[in-house]
Design a protein around this motif. Structure first.
Motif, PDB file in Angstrom:
ATOM      1  N   ASP A  71       0.809  -1.216   0.000  1.00  0.00           N
ATOM      2  CA  ASP A  71       0.000   0.000   0.000  1.00  0.00           C
ATOM      3  C   ASP A  71       0.843   1.267   0.000  1.00  0.00           C
ATOM      4  O   ASP A  71       0.375   2.325  -0.419  1.00  0.00           O
ATOM      5  CB  ASP A  71      -0.949   0.006   1.204  1.00  0.00           C
ATOM      6  CG  ASP A  71      -1.998  -1.096   1.086  1.00  0.00           C
ATOM      7  OD1 ASP A  71      -2.424  -1.400  -0.047  1.00  0.00           O
ATOM      8  OD2 ASP A  71      -2.384  -1.651   2.123  1.00  0.00           O
ATOM      9  N   GLY A 123      -1.298   5.496 -10.648  1.00  0.00           N
ATOM     10  CA  GLY A 123      -1.682   4.301  -9.902  1.00  0.00           C
ATOM     11  C   GLY A 123      -0.700   3.150  -9.962  1.00  0.00           C
ATOM     12  O   GLY A 123      -1.025   2.042  -9.539  1.00  0.00           O
ATOM     13  N   TYR A 148       2.910  -0.526  -5.862  1.00  0.00           N
ATOM     14  CA  TYR A 148       1.520  -0.135  -5.669  1.00  0.00           C
ATOM     15  C   TYR A 148       0.903  -0.235  -7.052  1.00  0.00           C
ATOM     16  O   TYR A 148       1.388   0.362  -8.015  1.00  0.00           O
ATOM     17  CB  TYR A 148       1.387   1.291  -5.128  1.00  0.00           C
ATOM     18  CG  TYR A 148      -0.071   1.662  -4.985  1.00  0.00           C
ATOM     19  CD1 TYR A 148      -0.766   1.338  -3.834  1.00  0.00           C
ATOM     20  CD2 TYR A 148      -0.757   2.280  -6.028  1.00  0.00           C
ATOM     21  CE1 TYR A 148      -2.110   1.632  -3.707  1.00  0.00           C
ATOM     22  CE2 TYR A 148      -2.102   2.575  -5.903  1.00  0.00           C
ATOM     23  CZ  TYR A 148      -2.770   2.239  -4.747  1.00  0.00           C
ATOM     24  OH  TYR A 148      -4.106   2.523  -4.633  1.00  0.00           O
ATOM     25  N   ARG A 207      -2.882  -0.122  -8.826  1.00  0.00           N
ATOM     26  CA  ARG A 207      -4.307   0.124  -8.635  1.00  0.00           C
ATOM     27  C   ARG A 207      -5.159  -1.020  -9.179  1.00  0.00           C
ATOM     28  O   ARG A 207      -6.226  -1.305  -8.659  1.00  0.00           O
ATOM     29  CB  ARG A 207      -4.719   1.452  -9.239  1.00  0.00           C
ATOM     30  CG  ARG A 207      -4.686   1.460 -10.746  1.00  0.00           C
ATOM     31  CD  ARG A 207      -5.132   2.783 -11.293  1.00  0.00           C
ATOM     32  NE  ARG A 207      -5.245   2.646 -12.741  1.00  0.00           N
ATOM     33  CZ  ARG A 207      -5.363   3.641 -13.552  1.00  0.00           C
ATOM     34  NH1 ARG A 207      -5.392   4.871 -13.081  1.00  0.00           N
ATOM     35  NH2 ARG A 207      -5.454   3.442 -14.837  1.00  0.00           N
ATOM     36  N   HIS A 208      -4.696  -1.717 -10.222  1.00  0.00           N
ATOM     37  CA  HIS A 208      -5.468  -2.841 -10.764  1.00  0.00           C
ATOM     38  C   HIS A 208      -5.508  -4.014  -9.786  1.00  0.00           C
ATOM     39  O   HIS A 208      -6.498  -4.728  -9.717  1.00  0.00           O
ATOM     40  CB  HIS A 208      -4.915  -3.301 -12.114  1.00  0.00           C
ATOM     41  CG  HIS A 208      -5.113  -2.313 -13.192  1.00  0.00           C
ATOM     42  ND1 HIS A 208      -6.325  -1.747 -13.497  1.00  0.00           N
ATOM     43  CD2 HIS A 208      -4.223  -1.756 -14.051  1.00  0.00           C
ATOM     44  CE1 HIS A 208      -6.189  -0.905 -14.488  1.00  0.00           C
ATOM     45  NE2 HIS A 208      -4.927  -0.878 -14.842  1.00  0.00           N
ATOM     46  N   GLU A 251      -8.296  -3.222  -7.577  1.00  0.00           N
ATOM     47  CA  GLU A 251      -9.583  -3.357  -8.262  1.00  0.00           C
ATOM     48  C   GLU A 251      -9.981  -4.837  -8.358  1.00  0.00           C
ATOM     49  O   GLU A 251     -11.125  -5.194  -8.116  1.00  0.00           O
ATOM     50  CB  GLU A 251      -9.498  -2.745  -9.655  1.00  0.00           C
ATOM     51  CG  GLU A 251      -9.405  -1.227  -9.648  1.00  0.00           C
ATOM     52  CD  GLU A 251      -9.028  -0.632 -11.005  1.00  0.00           C
ATOM     53  OE1 GLU A 251      -8.876  -1.389 -11.987  1.00  0.00           O
ATOM     54  OE2 GLU A 251      -8.861   0.603 -11.063  1.00  0.00           O
TER      55      GLU A 251
END
Length: 135
Positions: free
Chosen positions: A81, A107, A125, A127-128, A131
């Protein structure tokens, strides 16, 4: 065809030191140990992360003859994170820089280090990842 990592194996000349280092980094002890040829252990295995991926530490004596002795080859990035915080912690624990903190796009941030046992450890990190995890 490829469904996700089943076990990620890394080599160490000093397996006990590697076990202790990774236990401190991960905040858990290995859940599995296999003895080997008169040695206390030849293999330790951790389950880590959101998918409980297996991370296996193997005594380098069991490495295939063609296994690289220097850092290199495939680079696996573990999702974190906070890449900068994770990188700072890894460096404080004795890892050495391999690839600096790099923004790859919105991201996506990566960095990588070489652990004290000669293995490249990537952090990212992504973002996918979040998701897919949330979906």
């Amino acid at each position: 065809m490829l469904r996700g990592p089943a076990t990620i194996n890394i080599w160490a000349d000093d397996l006990e030191a590697a076990k202790n280092w990774y236990a401190e980094l991960l905040g858990v002890e290995p859940y599995f140990e296999r003895p080997g040829n008169g040695q206390p252990a030849a293999y330790y295995e951790f389950r880590i992360g959101d998918r409980q991926t297996e991370l296996g530490l193997i005594d380098r004596a069991y490495a295939p003859p063609q296994a690289a002795k220097e850092p290199g080859g495939a680079l696996l990035h573990w999702h974190v994170d906070d890449v900068e915080g994770a990188l700072d912690r890894l460096l404080a624990m004795g890892a050495t820089p391999y690839e600096p903190l790099t923004e790859r796009g919105p991201g996506f941030v990566t960095a990588s280090v070489v652990d004290p046992f000669g293995n490249v450890l990537g952090i990212m990190y992504n973002r996918h990842y979040l998701e897919v995890l949330g979906g």
